[in-house]
Design a protein around this motif. Sequence first.
Motif, mmCIF file in Angstrom:
data_model
loop_
_atom_site.group_PDB
_atom_site.id
_atom_site.type_symbol
_atom_site.label_atom_id
_atom_site.label_comp_id
_atom_site.label_asym_id
_atom_site.label_seq_id
_atom_site.Cartn_x
_atom_site.Cartn_y
_atom_site.Cartn_z
ATOM 1 N N GLU A 123 1.081 -1.300 -0.037
ATOM 2 C CA GLU A 123 0.062 0.142 -0.003
ATOM 3 C C GLU A 123 0.723 1.205 0.115
ATOM 4 O O GLU A 123 0.499 2.255 -0.647
ATOM 5 N N THR A 124 1.892 1.265 0.689
ATOM 6 C CA THR A 124 2.966 2.225 0.670
ATOM 7 C C THR A 124 3.640 2.545 -0.724
ATOM 8 O O THR A 124 3.746 3.662 -1.065
ATOM 9 N N LYS A 125 3.835 1.261 -1.294
ATOM 10 C CA LYS A 125 4.387 1.651 -2.759
ATOM 11 C C LYS A 125 3.364 2.116 -3.543
ATOM 12 O O LYS A 125 3.867 2.831 -4.449
ATOM 13 N N GLN A 130 1.702 6.496 -7.111
ATOM 14 C CA GLN A 130 0.506 7.165 -7.526
ATOM 15 C C GLN A 130 0.501 8.535 -7.247
ATOM 16 O O GLN A 130 -0.176 9.448 -7.958
ATOM 17 N N HIS A 131 1.276 9.156 -6.272
ATOM 18 C CA HIS A 131 1.257 10.426 -5.669
ATOM 19 C C HIS A 131 2.437 11.144 -5.525
ATOM 20 O O HIS A 131 2.494 12.074 -5.035
ATOM 21 N N ILE A 132 3.585 10.551 -5.773
ATOM 22 C CA ILE A 132 4.765 11.037 -5.755
ATOM 23 C C ILE A 132 5.771 11.222 -6.894
ATOM 24 O O ILE A 132 5.883 10.015 -7.606
ATOM 25 N N GLU A 133 6.301 12.488 -7.143
ATOM 26 C CA GLU A 133 7.112 12.274 -8.467
ATOM 27 C C GLU A 133 8.252 11.264 -8.483
ATOM 28 O O GLU A 133 8.655 10.993 -7.514
ATOM 29 N N SER A 134 8.296 10.611 -9.798
ATOM 30 C CA SER A 134 9.319 9.410 -9.851
ATOM 31 C C SER A 134 10.791 9.793 -9.466
ATOM 32 O O SER A 134 11.686 8.846 -9.032
ATOM 33 N N THR A 136 11.613 11.708 -6.944
ATOM 34 C CA THR A 136 11.915 12.201 -5.684
ATOM 35 C C THR A 136 12.962 11.477 -5.038
ATOM 36 O O THR A 136 12.784 10.011 -4.936
ATOM 37 N N GLN A 137 13.968 12.055 -4.318
ATOM 38 C CA GLN A 137 14.937 11.251 -3.649
ATOM 39 C C GLN A 137 14.672 11.246 -2.062
ATOM 40 O O GLN A 137 15.185 10.245 -1.591
ATOM 41 N N LYS A 138 14.140 12.255 -1.648
ATOM 42 C CA LYS A 138 13.963 12.249 -0.111
ATOM 43 C C LYS A 138 12.719 11.798 0.298
ATOM 44 O O LYS A 138 11.733 12.734 0.222
ATOM 45 N N ILE A 139 12.567 10.605 0.794
ATOM 46 C CA ILE A 139 11.130 10.303 1.036
ATOM 47 C C ILE A 139 11.127 9.404 2.732
ATOM 48 O O ILE A 139 12.013 8.424 2.567
ATOM 49 N N GLU A 140 10.432 10.041 3.528
ATOM 50 C CA GLU A 140 10.194 9.494 4.981
ATOM 51 C C GLU A 140 8.985 8.573 5.037
ATOM 52 O O GLU A 140 8.145 9.480 4.969
ATOM 53 N N ILE A 141 8.887 7.306 5.129
ATOM 54 C CA ILE A 141 7.832 6.717 5.529
ATOM 55 C C ILE A 141 7.720 6.048 6.558
ATOM 56 O O ILE A 141 8.607 5.339 7.149
ATOM 57 N N VAL A 142 6.776 6.421 7.694
ATOM 58 C CA VAL A 142 6.631 5.857 8.871
ATOM 59 C C VAL A 142 5.094 5.343 8.831
ATOM 60 O O VAL A 142 4.252 6.058 9.029
ATOM 61 N N THR A 143 5.223 4.187 9.046
ATOM 62 C CA THR A 143 3.634 3.456 9.242
ATOM 63 C C THR A 143 3.368 2.829 10.381
ATOM 64 O O THR A 143 2.227 2.514 10.742
ATOM 65 N N GLY A 144 4.344 2.563 11.488
ATOM 66 C CA GLY A 144 4.012 1.880 12.653
ATOM 67 C C GLY A 144 3.161 2.998 13.607
ATOM 68 O O GLY A 144 3.466 4.092 13.617
ATOM 69 N N PHE A 145 2.023 2.396 14.051
ATOM 70 C CA PHE A 145 1.165 3.440 14.984
ATOM 71 C C PHE A 145 1.593 3.871 16.328
ATOM 72 O O PHE A 145 1.333 4.892 16.785
ATOM 73 N N TYR A 146 2.764 3.021 16.642
ATOM 74 C CA TYR A 146 3.212 3.452 18.156
ATOM 75 C C TYR A 146 4.652 3.460 18.038
ATOM 76 O O TYR A 146 4.999 3.417 19.173
ATOM 77 N N THR A 147 5.102 4.132 16.998
ATOM 78 C CA THR A 147 6.647 4.561 16.933
ATOM 79 C C THR A 147 6.694 5.956 17.132
ATOM 80 O O THR A 147 5.861 6.977 16.727
#
Length: 216
Positions: A123-125, A130-134, A136-147
């Motif tokens: 889903e993050t992929k 779909q929503h980020i320019e191809s 783009t070099q700096k992307i921070e993804i955090v999906t843990g709900f308790y981090t």
Amino acid sequence: MEGSRTELSKWMLALFLFSRTNKGITATELSKLIKVTYKTAWLILHKIRSMIHSSDNQTLLSGSVCINSAIYGRPYNPSVHKHPQEHLLLIGSSVNEWNESNYLKIKHVLLANPKEKHIPRFETKAFHQQHIESDTQKIEIVTGFYTPARLRPLLVFAKQASKWINNTFHGLGPKHLQKYLDEFSYRLNLSSKNIPIFSRLVHLCIKPAGYQLSSS
């Protein structure tokens, strides 16, 4: 508006009423103000939100991008288990050097029978594709709900979106949730840049045949 039996003057009034406040407007309110049936008012608002949705899908995040997980709906259970009326979200933003949002997106993550508050990697992929320019070099993804690494400003936006939906529309189910999330983001993105919502809506909704919708 093409093929609509509703007078153009009522469409324009609907666009004005839609844009006059950050609170938003319900179909019940609109039907009374422009003197149409509830069904017609609902359809007008649905078409406006559909244009906002299309515009948002054409506007890609770029530069420095942050993505966090969030939830729409009352937090029924503070554990990792997901309540059926909790809806998983991915909230992403282009941010400046001070971590301030330049453009916000909130996307509803629809999974088949999810039992935990976990957003899978595919889903993050998909969000990335779909929503980020191809390039783009700096992307921070955090999906843990308790981090503790979750970006707090983005979580604030998610809470504001939930409050706005619940206060104005008294809660939503999964069928139409995405378009209302897009409306919230649209209002926030324009207001943060002091761009009048009405003039932008007219630009979106009234255009000649063959016109290519600008992502700016």
